[in-house]
Design an enzyme around this catalytic site. Sequence first.
Site, short mmCIF file in Angstrom:
data_model
loop_
_atom_site.label_atom_id
_atom_site.label_comp_id
_atom_site.label_asym_id
_atom_site.label_seq_id
_atom_site.Cartn_x
_atom_site.Cartn_y
_atom_site.Cartn_z
N ASP A 89 0.87 -1.18 0.00
CA ASP A 89 0.00 0.00 0.00
C ASP A 89 0.91 1.23 0.00
OD1 ASP A 89 -1.81 -2.04 0.46
OD2 ASP A 89 -2.88 -1.00 2.07
N LYS A 150 -6.74 3.23 -2.64
CA LYS A 150 -7.12 3.17 -1.22
C LYS A 150 -7.40 4.58 -0.74
CE LYS A 150 -4.90 1.88 3.22
NZ LYS A 150 -3.72 1.20 3.80
N LYS A 175 -9.98 0.07 -1.86
CA LYS A 175 -9.84 -0.31 -0.47
C LYS A 175 -10.28 0.88 0.38
CE LYS A 175 -6.43 -1.62 3.08
NZ LYS A 175 -5.03 -2.08 3.31
#
Length: 211
Positions: A89, A150, A175
């Site tokens: 991430d 995300k 996400k």
Amino acid sequence: MDRDELAPLIDHTVLGPETTIADVEAVLDDAADYGMNACIPPYAVGHAADYAPEVTLATVIGFPHGQNDPDVKRREGVLAWKAGADELDVVINVGRLEAGQREAVADELAELVAAVPIPVKVIVETALLTDEQKRSACEAALEADAAMVKTSTGFADGGATVADVELMSEYLPVKASGGVGSYEEAMAMLEAGAERIGASSGVAILQGAPE
């Protein structure tokens, strides 16, 4: 959605500045018990891969501000992958994005994506951006061949919102992370188009789900 269906969609997370190995092990224990993934600090990836090999491990790159040199981010990603991370991430460089340097943002992300054989999720940090900038960030992630976008690191004021998830899901799988603390909140994000939930409250979310 019942507990068994929801569990693999949750990245159970511990990323605070005081996170210890004991904290990481507790998250890994919960993840293994409930069937969740785990998102942990980079320094703990090697230990986590040995401690809980059955748990899908995500870790963070350029966290939490995203302003590392691109070569540092790429190297950090490669080291995390080699240590046992299954997913990365990475935080975008918000400053470059706000300065209109979308190509530089996309190039930086593309270098990382090309350097590792594992999925890369791009943390947009939505609370700091206008809708136009959110779209620009998602376009950069798409151009870089990222796997997901995300919403948040959890360190800026404000987290995932239904509106942001709906916007971002026009580009890539999403996400939803930041402030998702209950089953109802998680379901709202999934219904808005999210495909993964990032939360330090993974156990509480699942305990609120029907069995």
